[in-house]
Design a protein around this motif. Structure first.
Motif, mmCIF file in Angstrom:
data_model
loop_
_atom_site.group_PDB
_atom_site.id
_atom_site.type_symbol
_atom_site.label_atom_id
_atom_site.label_comp_id
_atom_site.label_asym_id
_atom_site.label_seq_id
_atom_site.Cartn_x
_atom_site.Cartn_y
_atom_site.Cartn_z
ATOM 1 N N GLU A 167 0.842 -1.206 0.000
ATOM 2 C CA GLU A 167 0.000 0.000 0.000
ATOM 3 C C GLU A 167 0.875 1.253 0.000
ATOM 4 O O GLU A 167 0.604 2.212 -0.733
ATOM 5 C CB GLU A 167 -0.956 -0.002 1.208
ATOM 6 N N ALA A 168 1.937 1.218 0.804
ATOM 7 C CA ALA A 168 2.837 2.380 0.865
ATOM 8 C C ALA A 168 3.417 2.687 -0.513
ATOM 9 O O ALA A 168 3.533 3.847 -0.916
ATOM 10 C CB ALA A 168 3.942 2.118 1.880
ATOM 11 N N ALA A 169 3.801 1.632 -1.251
ATOM 12 C CA ALA A 169 4.397 1.831 -2.579
ATOM 13 C C ALA A 169 3.409 2.578 -3.481
ATOM 14 O O ALA A 169 3.796 3.497 -4.209
ATOM 15 C CB ALA A 169 4.757 0.479 -3.197
ATOM 16 N N LEU A 170 2.135 2.207 -3.419
ATOM 17 C CA LEU A 170 1.146 2.808 -4.320
ATOM 18 C C LEU A 170 0.749 4.216 -3.871
ATOM 19 O O LEU A 170 0.722 5.145 -4.684
ATOM 20 C CB LEU A 170 -0.103 1.915 -4.405
ATOM 21 N N VAL A 171 0.445 4.390 -2.578
ATOM 22 C CA VAL A 171 -0.117 5.686 -2.163
ATOM 23 C C VAL A 171 0.926 6.800 -2.138
ATOM 24 O O VAL A 171 0.564 7.973 -2.211
ATOM 25 C CB VAL A 171 -0.845 5.625 -0.790
ATOM 26 N N ASN A 172 2.194 6.450 -2.071
ATOM 27 C CA ASN A 172 3.213 7.490 -2.060
ATOM 28 C C ASN A 172 3.595 7.989 -3.441
ATOM 29 O O ASN A 172 4.282 9.001 -3.564
ATOM 30 C CB ASN A 172 4.475 6.998 -1.346
ATOM 31 N N THR A 173 3.197 7.238 -4.485
ATOM 32 C CA THR A 173 3.700 7.591 -5.817
ATOM 33 C C THR A 173 2.610 7.907 -6.836
ATOM 34 O O THR A 173 2.924 8.381 -7.924
ATOM 35 C CB THR A 173 4.523 6.413 -6.396
ATOM 36 N N LEU A 174 1.336 7.613 -6.510
ATOM 37 C CA LEU A 174 0.299 7.671 -7.539
ATOM 38 C C LEU A 174 -0.866 8.553 -7.119
ATOM 39 O O LEU A 174 -0.998 8.907 -5.946
ATOM 40 C CB LEU A 174 -0.192 6.249 -7.837
ATOM 41 N N SER A 175 -1.714 8.878 -8.090
ATOM 42 C CA SER A 175 -2.879 9.733 -7.857
ATOM 43 C C SER A 175 -4.146 9.001 -8.296
ATOM 44 O O SER A 175 -4.072 8.092 -9.137
ATOM 45 C CB SER A 175 -2.732 11.040 -8.638
ATOM 46 N N PRO A 176 -5.298 9.398 -7.755
ATOM 47 C CA PRO A 176 -6.546 8.716 -8.079
ATOM 48 C C PRO A 176 -6.733 8.610 -9.596
ATOM 49 O O PRO A 176 -6.480 9.572 -10.323
ATOM 50 C CB PRO A 176 -7.623 9.611 -7.461
ATOM 51 N N GLY A 177 -7.171 7.438 -10.046
ATOM 52 C CA GLY A 177 -7.450 7.239 -11.467
ATOM 53 C C GLY A 177 -6.236 6.903 -12.311
ATOM 54 O O GLY A 177 -6.375 6.590 -13.494
ATOM 55 N N ASN A 178 -5.052 6.933 -11.744
ATOM 56 C CA ASN A 178 -3.846 6.597 -12.520
ATOM 57 C C ASN A 178 -3.951 5.177 -13.067
ATOM 58 O O ASN A 178 -4.434 4.273 -12.391
ATOM 59 C CB ASN A 178 -2.579 6.671 -11.650
ATOM 60 N N LYS A 179 -3.443 5.012 -14.275
ATOM 61 C CA LYS A 179 -3.394 3.673 -14.880
ATOM 62 C C LYS A 179 -2.110 2.972 -14.460
ATOM 63 O O LYS A 179 -1.041 3.590 -14.402
ATOM 64 C CB LYS A 179 -3.370 3.822 -16.402
ATOM 65 N N LEU A 180 -2.237 1.664 -14.215
ATOM 66 C CA LEU A 180 -1.058 0.848 -13.897
ATOM 67 C C LEU A 180 -1.069 -0.378 -14.794
ATOM 68 O O LEU A 180 -2.134 -0.828 -15.206
ATOM 69 C CB LEU A 180 -1.089 0.306 -12.466
ATOM 70 N N LEU A 181 0.102 -0.944 -15.002
ATOM 71 C CA LEU A 181 0.188 -2.243 -15.659
ATOM 72 C C LEU A 181 0.703 -3.240 -14.625
ATOM 73 O O LEU A 181 1.823 -3.103 -14.126
ATOM 74 C CB LEU A 181 1.137 -2.174 -16.862
ATOM 75 N N MET A 182 -0.166 -4.211 -14.274
ATOM 76 C CA MET A 182 0.231 -5.217 -13.287
ATOM 77 C C MET A 182 0.199 -6.571 -13.978
ATOM 78 O O MET A 182 -0.541 -6.746 -14.948
ATOM 79 C CB MET A 182 -0.707 -5.178 -12.082
ATOM 80 N N TYR A 183 0.989 -7.515 -13.510
ATOM 81 C CA TYR A 183 1.124 -8.793 -14.232
ATOM 82 C C TYR A 183 0.640 -9.947 -13.374
ATOM 83 O O TYR A 183 1.089 -10.122 -12.245
ATOM 84 C CB TYR A 183 2.595 -9.006 -14.627
ATOM 85 N N GLU A 184 -0.273 -10.741 -13.929
ATOM 86 C CA GLU A 184 -0.876 -11.851 -13.168
ATOM 87 C C GLU A 184 0.061 -13.065 -13.123
ATOM 88 O O GLU A 184 -0.053 -13.987 -13.919
ATOM 89 C CB GLU A 184 -2.203 -12.276 -13.816
ATOM 90 N N THR A 185 0.980 -13.045 -12.154
ATOM 91 C CA THR A 185 1.839 -14.227 -12.009
ATOM 92 C C THR A 185 1.180 -15.276 -11.125
ATOM 93 O O THR A 185 1.513 -16.447 -11.202
ATOM 94 C CB THR A 185 3.197 -13.825 -11.414
ATOM 95 N N GLY A 186 0.256 -14.859 -10.235
ATOM 96 C CA GLY A 186 -0.377 -15.799 -9.317
ATOM 97 C C GLY A 186 -1.186 -15.070 -8.261
ATOM 98 O O GLY A 186 -1.595 -13.917 -8.457
#
Ligand SMILES: *Cc1c(COP(=O)(O)O)cnc(C)c1O
Length: 404
Positions: free
Chosen positions: A71-90
């Motif tokens: 959570e810290a990684a996301l909330v410290n660097t991003l803003s509402p509505g930002n797009k991310l690319l995440m990868y479904e490894t499991g």
């Protein structure tokens, strides 16, 4: 519950076995976290963690689970509505993706087969289509603990660079850090996420971020709400070795001890080689049992755990129960998509050859008591490798002559 003599074998891929030295280091009166004694400890822990992450940049330590550090990684660097690319490894990639959605981000989930790691080429291809640079971050789990697959982080960095995409690169190393080679700076990772209870050989309760300069710059403009997780408050207090709120003081005593063991005494290269060797011995056992390793790409085999498929129509959880009841050993369960289909052998943390031998004996005896079709000889295959296996230069080690 009746008493069970002897040591319980905790062979789940985290929490891992805590060395008695670390337990003893924590058995010390809690000190004033604003007093003069504390600053040295704070400085030592922060400095040691930089060496573990292989970074010259900043490290943050939270009193939290690994999930908090996500959570810290996301909330410290991003803003509402930002797009991310995440990868479904499991399973763990799925949970991080779900968190991003809960936080009001717009994560795109690149689908995966749960048997291979994040594919650098597919990531490059997707980023190439994002000409307007709407994707603000790429998030990958280094070692997917639900599948025993390790993604190639250095190659993913190169893939991002190959299309000159400015997205931040965030990596979860919760089950790889201090077990599998990892290089925050060299691989150009912006935020690395970690936790205390796996490779660091501590109880659960500490969450970590390693933070690049670029991530610190992003932090200036990021406006997702943050308070407890705010890096700036941490950086401010950490300068003098302190924390903005009460840290997990006794866990830091433990961390100080485990860092001494990993960095100063064994040395990280040897720690990684030890994990590689135990993973190889485990795979040899699995193959000799004629069971299938879930990971299908040898370049992505995990050195911290091995996930093993049971044949169709059989239950991995029944086998786990036979092993727990009969031999007092806990193995990791199959999570979500692979529930009931796999069991996971954790071979990370404070672990040696005889512990691995005992672990594999427990699995083999469990197989004997189950109705799972298999061959015997897994333990033998692992023992031969451990005793006589190839040396570092690939030569077979000869047994010593009896007439010496
Ligand atoms: C264990 C683990 C987590 C979750 O950590 P918690 O401390 O349970 O919050 C996340 N990601 C990976 C890869 C893990 O192995």
């Amino acid at each position: 519950m009746s008493h069970r003599a002897g040591r319980h074998f905790l062979q789940i891929p985290g929490p891992t076995n805590v060395p008695s030295r670390v337990l003893r280091a924590m058995d010390y009166p809690t000190m004033d976290h604003r007093g003069p004694e504390f600053a040295d400890l704070g400085h030592r822990c922060l400095l040691g963690m930089k060496k573990i992450f292989k970074t010259e940049s900043k490290v943050v330590i939270f009193p939290s689970s690994g999930t908090g550090a996500w959570e810290a990684a996301l909330v410290n660097t991003l803003s509402p509505g930002n797009k991310l690319l995440m990868y479904e490894t499991g399973h763990f990639a799925m949970l991080w993706h779900e968190m991003a959605r809960n936080l009001g981000l717009r994560p795109e989930f690149m689908s995966g087969d749960w048997r291979t790691g994040a594919d650098p080429d597919r990531i490059a291809e997707r980023l190439k289509q994002d000409g307007d640079h709407e994707i603000k971050a790429v998030c990958v789990v280094h070692n997917e603990t639900s599948t025993g697959v390790t993604s190639r982080i250095g190659e993913i960095r190169k893939a991002i660079d190959s299309v000159n995409h400015p997205a931040l690169f965030m990596v979860d190393t919760i089950s790889s850090l201090a077990s599998i080679d990892y290089r925050h700076d060299e691989w150009g990772v912006d935020v690395t996420v970690a936790g205390s209870q796996k490779g660091l050989m501590l109880p659960p309760g500490l969450g970590f971020n390693a933070v690049s300069k670029k991530a610190m710059e992003a932090c200036e403009f990021a406006n997702l709400p943050r308070s407890y997780w705010d890096w700036n408050a941490m950086f401010g207090a950490n300068k003098s070795g302190y924390f903005p709120y009460t840290p997990a003081t006794n866990l830091l005593y433990g961390l100080d001890e485990s860092l001494r063991m990993l960095i100063d005494e064994e040395g990280l290269d040897k720690v990684f080689a030890r994990h590689d060797r135990h993973a190889e011995a485990t795979r040899r056992a699995v193959r000799a049992w004629d069971l299938e390793i879930l990971c299908t790409n040898p370049a992505e085999y995990s050195s911290s755990l091995t996930a093993v498929l049971v044949p169709d129509g059989h239950s991995a959880d029944e086998l786990r129960k036979i092993i727990l009841d009969g031999f007092d050993m806990s193995l990791g369960t199959g999570l979500t998509k692979v529930a009931g289909r796999v069991f996971r052998i954790g071979h990370l943390g404070d672990f040696n050859d005889l512990m691995l031998a005992g672990t594999l004996c427990g699995v083999e005896m469990g197989l004997m008591r189950s109705n799972i079709p298999h061959k015997t000889g897994g333990v033998d295959a692992a023992l031969s490798y451990l005793a006589l296996g190839e040396t570092a230069d690939g030569q077979k080690r000869a047994p010593r002559s009896a007439t010496a």
